[in-house]
Write a protein that holds these residues in place. Structure first.
Motif, PDB file in Angstrom:
ATOM      1  N   PHE A  60      18.338   2.085  -9.385  1.00  0.00           N
ATOM      2  CA  PHE A  60      19.577   2.441  -9.828  1.00  0.00           C
ATOM      3  C   PHE A  60      20.782   1.555  -9.827  1.00  0.00           C
ATOM      4  N   LYS A  61      20.720   0.638  -9.063  1.00  0.00           N
ATOM      5  CA  LYS A  61      21.821  -0.360  -9.211  1.00  0.00           C
ATOM      6  C   LYS A  61      22.365  -0.938 -10.414  1.00  0.00           C
ATOM      7  N   GLY A 187      22.419   5.271   2.000  1.00  0.00           N
ATOM      8  CA  GLY A 187      22.412   4.149   3.183  1.00  0.00           C
ATOM      9  C   GLY A 187      24.004   3.793   3.393  1.00  0.00           C
ATOM     10  N   ASN A 188      24.636   2.959   2.274  1.00  0.00           N
ATOM     11  CA  ASN A 188      25.936   2.610   2.157  1.00  0.00           C
ATOM     12  C   ASN A 188      26.979   3.697   1.656  1.00  0.00           C
ATOM     13  N   ALA A 189      26.228   4.863   0.952  1.00  0.00           N
ATOM     14  CA  ALA A 189      26.662   6.050   0.630  1.00  0.00           C
ATOM     15  C   ALA A 189      27.411   5.900  -0.856  1.00  0.00           C
ATOM     16  N   GLY A 190      27.445   4.787  -1.512  1.00  0.00           N
ATOM     17  CA  GLY A 190      27.896   4.926  -2.664  1.00  0.00           C
ATOM     18  C   GLY A 190      27.367   5.627  -3.694  1.00  0.00           C
ATOM     19  N   ALA A 289      12.588   3.681   0.781  1.00  0.00           N
ATOM     20  CA  ALA A 289      13.819   4.360   1.130  1.00  0.00           C
ATOM     21  C   ALA A 289      14.099   5.461   0.105  1.00  0.00           C
ATOM     22  N   THR A 317      15.378   6.101  -5.865  1.00  0.00           N
ATOM     23  CA  THR A 317      16.379   5.151  -6.344  1.00  0.00           C
ATOM     24  C   THR A 317      15.774   3.671  -6.779  1.00  0.00           C
ATOM     25  N   GLY A 318      14.253   3.515  -6.269  1.00  0.00           N
ATOM     26  CA  GLY A 318      13.673   2.121  -6.373  1.00  0.00           C
ATOM     27  C   GLY A 318      12.271   2.295  -6.532  1.00  0.00           C
TER      28      GLY A 318
HETATM   29  N1  F0G Z   1      17.682   3.333  -2.074  1.00  0.00           N
HETATM   30  C1  F0G Z   1      17.512   2.313  -2.363  1.00  0.00           C
HETATM   31  C2  F0G Z   1      16.337   1.786  -2.961  1.00  0.00           C
HETATM   32  C3  F0G Z   1      18.570   1.405  -2.153  1.00  0.00           C
HETATM   33  O1  F0G Z   1      18.502  -0.139  -2.371  1.00  0.00           O
HETATM   34  C4  F0G Z   1      19.828   1.902  -1.636  1.00  0.00           C
HETATM   35  C5  F0G Z   1      20.715   0.773  -1.247  1.00  0.00           C
HETATM   36  C6  F0G Z   1      19.905   3.212  -1.389  1.00  0.00           C
HETATM   37  C7  F0G Z   1      18.869   3.993  -1.709  1.00  0.00           C
HETATM   38  C8  F0G Z   1      21.054   3.748  -0.881  1.00  0.00           C
HETATM   39  O2  F0G Z   1      22.025   4.048  -1.744  1.00  0.00           O
HETATM   40  O3  F0G Z   1      23.715   2.470  -0.046  1.00  0.00           O
HETATM   41  O4  F0G Z   1      24.497   4.055  -2.411  1.00  0.00           O
HETATM   42  O5  F0G Z   1      23.766   5.005  -0.191  1.00  0.00           O
HETATM   43  N2  F0G Z   1      20.814  -0.156  -1.339  1.00  0.00           N
HETATM   44  C9  F0G Z   1      21.814  -1.460  -1.174  1.00  0.00           C
HETATM   45  C10 F0G Z   1      21.585  -2.735  -1.627  1.00  0.00           C
HETATM   46  C11 F0G Z   1      22.432  -1.132   0.114  1.00  0.00           C
HETATM   47  O6  F0G Z   1      21.994  -3.666  -1.195  1.00  0.00           O
HETATM   48  O7  F0G Z   1      20.602  -2.771  -2.419  1.00  0.00           O
HETATM   49  P1  F0G Z   1      23.756   3.952  -1.086  1.00  0.00           P
END
Ligand code: F0G
Length: 355
Positions: A60-61, A187-190, A289, A317-318
């Motif tokens: 999702f990044k 994770g970092n909650a963004g 995750a 998310t990934g």
């Molecule tokens: N899932 C995956 C696969 C992630 O890579 C992350 C965060 C999260 C969930 C959580 O999302 O941080 O917005 O709450 N990954 C960051 C990174 C920290 O550096 O790739 P979040």
């Protein structure tokens, strides 16, 4: 626009786009919302998975990074920097490569999935592995970017949140309404911050008439928002969310309060169970995750926190290919090694010893 033109062009009316914003894209977004018939039946829910692993760098990044990098270019920046558990660095490296920017990433040494490290290196980022965790890496990056002419592209950069919120729009468009519950790893909650912003804006634009409840799930060994305090040494097999001091804590708390949502933790075992279920029952391969969203819904459903038949969208998310080592370890099955003959293969298929 065309369906292929990426989130900046598709959603420019909802984004901070000006005449000077470059239409940067690697064709991020437009990911499928996959209905899960088998798990829906098992859990008594109408369950859907937003498969963000199909973005160009596999997470999702990309949605947030394309916006952050486009705005960095617009502002005249030539260098971007981030701390990352892996996915952010892969996305930053890819969009920096496309845009011709310098990219510097800080990662926690020994605690990032192999596929993510391979991506950052292949895309040509300068990768610095610190002897510390994500929280320490982010502190260093924030300090350096505060004084140097380098753009910070972690999710504390508001353009990251802007790009990431577009996934909410896609979920609503695919369902023809907002889900009752949006389940998401934290994770970092963004990302939970971004999704909630997206839902509220879509409602304000009259595209949906209701808002979902936001259900966030953290790994038990890295659950500062559940515990209500920082975690000094976060630990979990889900290295993507191995974070003890989330930068967007307030955004998450706001989403939980405003949506009358729910936050809980799931153990590594529950995460891996959900991870295996997704692959074996629905044919969807995500990274550990990501499976925290389904693990959390299973746990919440068992605890009576999710009513029968609700429409639940879980964010995956990934992509599972990011972390092949976990897949092999978690499932534990190994290929049967046999001679290269019809007889030997038939012996395995029919279950006879074949000796
Ligand atoms: N899932 C995956 C696969 C992630 O890579 C992350 C965060 C999260 C969930 C959580 O999302 O941080 O917005 O709450 N990954 C960051 C990174 C920290 O550096 O790739 P979040």
């Amino acid at each position: 626009y065309t369906r292929q033109s990426g989130i900046i062009a598709r959603y420019r009316e909802f984004l901070p786009v000006t005449d000077k914003t470059p239409m940067l894209t690697l064709h991020e977004g437009n990911t499928p919302l996959i209905h899960a018939p088998n798990l829906s039946k098992e859990l008594g829910l109408d369950l859907h998975f937003k498969y963000e692993g199909l973005n160009p760098t596999g997470s999702f990044k990309d949605r947030g990074m394309v916006m952050a990098v486009a705005k960095a270019i617009e502002e005249g920046s030539t260098t971007i920097m981030c701390a990352s558990t892996g996915n952010t660095s892969a996305a930053a490296a890819a969009y920096a490569a496309r845009a011709g920017l310098r990219c510097i990433v800080l990662i926690p040494n020994g605690n990032i999935a192999l596929g993510k490290l391979a991506q950052a290196i292949a895309y040509g980022a300068e990768v610095i592995a610190i002897d510390g965790n994500f929280d320490e890496a982010l502190n260093i990056v924030r300090e350096i970017t505060a004084t140097e002419p380098i753009t910070l592209v972690n999710s504390v950069n508001p353009y990251r949140i802007e790009g990431q919120k577009t996934s909410s729009y896609e979920i609503c468009d695919a369902l023809g309404k907002a889900p009752d519950i949006l389940a998401i790893p934290v994770g970092n909650a963004g990302n939970i911050t971004a999704y909630w912003k997206g839902f509220k804006e879509y409602k304000a634009a009259d595209r949906i008439s209701t808002l979902p409840k936001m259900y966030g799930f953290q790994a038990a060994g890295a659950a500062p928002l559940v515990l209500g305090h920082k975690v000094e040494n976060p630990e979990t097999i889900a290295t993507a969310i191995r974070i003890g001091n989330p930068a967007s804590k307030e955004g998450a708390q706001n989403a939980l309060r405003e949506s009358e949502g729910y936050i809980d933790s799931v153990t590594d075992e529950e995460i891996l169970d959900a991870y295996r279920l997704l692959a074996s029952k629905e044919g969807i391969f995500c990274e550990p995750a990501s499976a925290a969203s389904l693990a959390g819904i299973i746990k919440a459903r068992k605890a009576g926190k999710v009513a029968d038949g609700l429409t639940v969208a879980c964010v995956l998310t990934g992509n599972g290919l990011k972390d092949p080592n976990i897949a092999l370890k978690a499932v534990g099955a190994e290929p049967r090694e046999v001679a290269a003959t019809r007889e030997a293969v038939m012996a395995v298929i029919t279950g006879s010893k074949g000796e």
